[in-house]
Design a protein around this motif. Structure first.
Motif: not given
Length: 323
Positions: A256-278
């Motif tokens: 489920x999380x494979x490549x998810x950080x890249x999805x959010x950071x690079x592709x802008x997918x903030x629904x299925x990407x991992x939006x790491x934040x404190x």
């Protein structure tokens, strides 16, 4: 605001930008260093030659000290360790393991070694191994987290080691910086605040999600796997938590999380990407330059400390008067 950390790293302000995977590239790190803090390129699981090119790109932007965050679990770690020694960075922060294997190599190259720890025991171990300083990071931070809060962890680490300590986790403004300094830190490390820096190259959707976050919007996934991660709530985190609740396999969770950080950071997918934040994401309301962020935090920290000093003087005066 000179401390042992500013002297150790030869920087103007005791402000460090965390080496966030996919976020902390040469552009961000160099611009933080350029304005008096020190930026760290996040090596994450990247190949050594990417790390080398980012270091060189950062040096084209600034001649100020820069660092690299080395993830010790990376399959490329041996090669990355060699590259940072060859390229002459000022400092290395490390996570996800023990850097003792590379300590001699880095020290001989004149690199300051600063492990990130989440416990007193690890802090003591790192000091014995030769660490120049320690980052004590509480669970309020984004990304992979430990179990202790910054408020409880930081003073215990300060008491346990003699090397200077950097406070991290849940620090987003000058009040947080002042609090960390009062607890014994000699610098602070910020991650989430720098995600929305104008020089940050993350997707605008990622930045907007952080800026729009509320105080209750961060969530921790992965507790069942032993690798908890803090990010902002979205479709992916809801699915992940439901899967954890139903005791699905580790492999399914990983898929489920494979490549998810890249999805959010690079592709802008903030629904299925991992939006790491404190947890401090709810405090962030706008994009600013790295210079504006650092100047605002330092000025607010100074004003906060000054208020505390005045309060202490008034208290002493009142006590004397009553006596």
């Amino acid at each position: 605001m000179q401390t042992r950390i500013t002297k150790l790293l030869e920087i103007e302000y005791p402000v460090i930008q965390g080496g966030m995977a996919w976020v902390a590239n040469a552009a961000l790190a160099a611009n933080v260093s350029k304005v008096g803090g020190i930026g760290f390129i996040g090596a994450a699981n990247a190949p050594a030659e990417w790390v080398r090119s980012e270091i060189r790109r950062a040096k084209e932007i600034t001649d100020k000290p820069i660092g690299v965050n080395v993830m010790l679990l990376s399959e490329h770690v041996d090669e990355v360790a060699q590259v940072v020694a060859e390229e002459g960075v000022k400092a290395v922060t490390t996570g996800a393991g023990n850097p003792a294997k590379y300590m001699k190599q880095w020290k001989e190259a004149g690199i300051r070694v600063i492990p990130v720890v989440a416990s007193v025991a690890m802090a003591r171990m790192m000091e014995r191994a030769g660490a120049d300083a320690i980052v004590a990071e509480g669970m309020e931070s984004g990304g992979h987290i430990g179990e202790q809060t910054t408020m409880s962890l930081l003073p215990q680490v300060v008491d346990a080691v003699s090397v200077p300590v950097i406070g991290a986790g849940g620090i987003g403004d000058g009040r947080g910086m002042a609090a960390a300094l009062m607890l014994g830190a000699e610098a602070v490390q910020l991650g989430t605040r720098f995600i929305v820096a104008k020089e940050s190259t993350v997707s605008q959707a990622y930045k907007d999600r952080v800026i729009g976050a509320k105080d209750i919007d961060s969530v921790v996934t992965g507790r069942s796997t032993g690798h908890p991660v803090r990010s902002l709530r979205n479709t992916m985190t809801r699915q992940y938590l439901e899967m954890e609740k139903n005791n699905v396999s580790f492999e399914e969770l990983e898929h489920l999380t494979l490549g998810a950080l890249r999805k959010a950071v690079v592709d802008g997918d903030v629904a299925m990407g991992t939006v790491m934040a404190g947890q401090i994401a709810g405090m962030i309301k706008k994009e600013q330059t790295c210079a504006e962020i650092i100047q605002e935090i330092v000025q607010e920290a100074k004003e906060t400390i000054k208020k505390c000093s005045i309060f202490a003087e008034d208290s002493c005066g009142n006590e004397a008067e009553h006596a």
